[in-house]
Design a protein around this motif. Sequence first.
Motif, mmCIF file in Angstrom:
data_model
loop_
_atom_site.group_PDB
_atom_site.id
_atom_site.type_symbol
_atom_site.label_atom_id
_atom_site.label_comp_id
_atom_site.label_asym_id
_atom_site.label_seq_id
_atom_site.Cartn_x
_atom_site.Cartn_y
_atom_site.Cartn_z
ATOM 1 N N ALA A 284 -22.744 8.587 -7.506
ATOM 2 C CA ALA A 284 -21.817 9.725 -6.920
ATOM 3 C C ALA A 284 -21.771 9.558 -5.550
ATOM 4 N N ASP A 285 -22.761 9.772 -4.764
ATOM 5 C CA ASP A 285 -22.515 9.413 -3.697
ATOM 6 C C ASP A 285 -21.862 8.370 -3.011
ATOM 7 N N ARG A 286 -22.606 7.093 -3.454
ATOM 8 C CA ARG A 286 -21.828 6.003 -3.069
ATOM 9 C C ARG A 286 -20.213 5.830 -3.397
ATOM 10 N N LEU A 287 -19.990 6.332 -4.574
ATOM 11 C CA LEU A 287 -18.469 6.271 -4.986
ATOM 12 C C LEU A 287 -17.737 7.316 -4.077
ATOM 13 N N ALA A 288 -18.207 8.396 -3.696
ATOM 14 C CA ALA A 288 -17.598 9.237 -2.565
ATOM 15 C C ALA A 288 -17.321 8.636 -1.313
ATOM 16 N N GLY A 289 -18.180 8.037 -0.843
ATOM 17 C CA GLY A 289 -18.160 7.218 0.574
ATOM 18 C C GLY A 289 -17.183 5.999 0.173
ATOM 19 N N ILE A 290 -17.244 5.298 -0.946
ATOM 20 C CA ILE A 290 -16.430 4.102 -0.801
ATOM 21 C C ILE A 290 -15.011 4.628 -0.957
ATOM 22 N N ARG A 291 -14.547 5.624 -1.514
ATOM 23 C CA ARG A 291 -13.402 6.332 -1.784
ATOM 24 C C ARG A 291 -12.726 6.783 -0.429
ATOM 25 N N ALA A 292 -13.806 7.471 0.398
ATOM 26 C CA ALA A 292 -13.173 7.849 1.660
ATOM 27 C C ALA A 292 -12.847 6.666 2.532
ATOM 28 N N LEU A 293 -13.682 5.650 2.538
ATOM 29 C CA LEU A 293 -13.424 4.390 3.236
ATOM 30 C C LEU A 293 -11.905 3.731 2.653
ATOM 31 N N ASP B 60 -9.499 5.364 1.465
ATOM 32 C CA ASP B 60 -8.459 6.064 1.708
ATOM 33 C C ASP B 60 -8.051 6.095 3.152
ATOM 34 N N LYS B 61 -9.283 5.795 3.985
ATOM 35 C CA LYS B 61 -8.795 5.636 5.395
ATOM 36 C C LYS B 61 -8.167 4.282 5.528
ATOM 37 N N ALA B 62 -8.712 3.268 4.870
ATOM 38 C CA ALA B 62 -8.036 2.029 5.185
ATOM 39 C C ALA B 62 -6.677 2.167 4.726
ATOM 40 N N ALA B 63 -6.327 2.971 3.444
ATOM 41 C CA ALA B 63 -4.845 2.762 3.246
ATOM 42 C C ALA B 63 -4.049 3.774 4.115
ATOM 43 N N ARG B 64 -4.508 4.693 4.692
ATOM 44 C CA ARG B 64 -3.828 5.598 5.560
ATOM 45 C C ARG B 64 -3.245 4.734 6.663
ATOM 46 N N GLU B 65 -4.293 3.871 7.137
ATOM 47 C CA GLU B 65 -4.111 2.996 8.566
ATOM 48 C C GLU B 65 -3.263 1.908 8.343
ATOM 49 N N ARG B 66 -2.735 1.400 7.152
ATOM 50 C CA ARG B 66 -2.244 0.253 7.056
ATOM 51 C C ARG B 66 -0.801 0.282 7.620
ATOM 52 N N ALA B 67 -0.551 -0.841 8.089
ATOM 53 C CA ALA B 67 0.909 -0.698 8.881
ATOM 54 C C ALA B 67 2.038 -0.264 7.912
ATOM 55 N N VAL B 68 2.089 -1.096 6.929
ATOM 56 C CA VAL B 68 3.080 -0.567 5.903
ATOM 57 C C VAL B 68 2.604 0.061 4.761
ATOM 58 N N GLN B 69 3.120 1.324 4.648
ATOM 59 C CA GLN B 69 2.716 2.188 3.408
ATOM 60 C C GLN B 69 2.832 1.554 2.095
ATOM 61 N N GLY B 70 1.992 1.453 1.333
ATOM 62 C CA GLY B 70 1.889 0.642 -0.115
ATOM 63 C C GLY B 70 1.476 1.712 -1.029
ATOM 64 N N PRO B 71 1.590 1.304 -2.171
ATOM 65 C CA PRO B 71 1.083 2.118 -3.487
ATOM 66 C C PRO B 71 -0.453 2.529 -3.063
ATOM 67 N N GLU B 72 -0.815 3.338 -4.040
ATOM 68 C CA GLU B 72 -2.247 3.910 -3.926
ATOM 69 C C GLU B 72 -3.095 2.750 -4.348
ATOM 70 N N VAL B 73 -4.422 2.650 -3.772
ATOM 71 C CA VAL B 73 -5.254 1.767 -3.989
ATOM 72 C C VAL B 73 -6.263 2.133 -5.159
ATOM 73 N N THR B 74 -6.354 1.374 -6.256
ATOM 74 C CA THR B 74 -7.193 1.428 -7.364
ATOM 75 C C THR B 74 -8.556 0.921 -7.080
ATOM 76 N N LEU B 75 -9.532 1.714 -7.303
ATOM 77 C CA LEU B 75 -10.898 1.260 -7.266
ATOM 78 C C LEU B 75 -11.424 0.822 -8.494
ATOM 79 N N VAL B 76 -11.684 -0.755 -8.641
ATOM 80 C CA VAL B 76 -12.287 -1.181 -9.982
ATOM 81 C C VAL B 76 -13.800 -1.188 -9.732
ATOM 82 N N ALA B 77 -14.209 -0.435 -10.445
ATOM 83 C CA ALA B 77 -15.890 -0.412 -10.277
ATOM 84 C C ALA B 77 -16.427 -1.483 -11.169
ATOM 85 N N VAL B 78 -17.050 -2.508 -10.191
ATOM 86 C CA VAL B 78 -17.672 -3.715 -11.032
ATOM 87 C C VAL B 78 -19.115 -3.509 -11.466
ATOM 88 N N SER B 79 -19.114 -3.275 -12.933
ATOM 89 C CA SER B 79 -20.703 -2.888 -13.408
ATOM 90 C C SER B 79 -21.423 -4.092 -14.066
#
Length: 221
Positions: free
Chosen positions: A7-16, A18-37
């Motif tokens: 849960a902690d790792r997931l929250a950390g990855i999601r924060a990163l 979101d930050k990377a998506a906010r910072e990209r030059a051209v606003q794109g669609p939301e980023v989907t996290l595929v958890a590779v199990s």
Amino acid sequence: MPDTTIADRLAGIRALIDKAARERAVQGPEVTLVAVSKTHGQDAVLAAMAAGATHFGENRVQEAAAKFSDLRASHDFRLHLIGGLQTNKAAEAMALCDMIESLDRPKLAVAIETLAVRGVRLPDLLVQVNIGDEPQKSGIPTHEADRFIGESIARFGPKLCGLMAIPPAGLDPTPYFQALARLADKHRLAVRSMGMSADFEIAIAQGATHVRVGSALFGAR
Ligand SMILES: *Cc1c(COP(=O)(O)O)cnc(C)c1O
């Protein structure tokens, strides 16, 4: 591994993400996290689901079936096949998975189309491109990519919704992510599955819509 770790790792990855998506030059669609199990047990999958993960990636059909089939009735999730697919496993993969990210050769495309015509449910499909043209990697070679992508769009229509690639290890992945994004743009495909634990923020900067994160979420394999 206790649930809190995932849960902690997931929250950390999601924060990163979101930050990377906010910072990209051209606003794109939301980023989907595929958890590779892959290689991790159903307990890890359930912990990730409890923490809010909705999309999962597995590279083997048998392993995916063992881990996910009995969860369909009780849990809401999307399962992605991200590993090489043998034609004799295509029917099972189609029945089991919501997306096959590893369509990498004409023979597999024919097998999937034949099964779909016979009534097997057709999942969403991504063409996997061997973006670094590495002999040991799967994916359609770059010089054949335009033709294979075009043929696959003609074959599958909107079910062929994007591209997937794994850049060469040990090199700056940026030009490879850019090359995949350009190829997707050229064919007007929305989905760009690129970026793993080590480089998902770089991939998002280059327009990834899906990132496939394993070890950073579930731990070492
Ligand atoms: C294993 C795998 C991943 C996840 O790799 P990590 O480095 O553990 O995040 C992503 N994509 C594919 C195709 C894989 O096989």
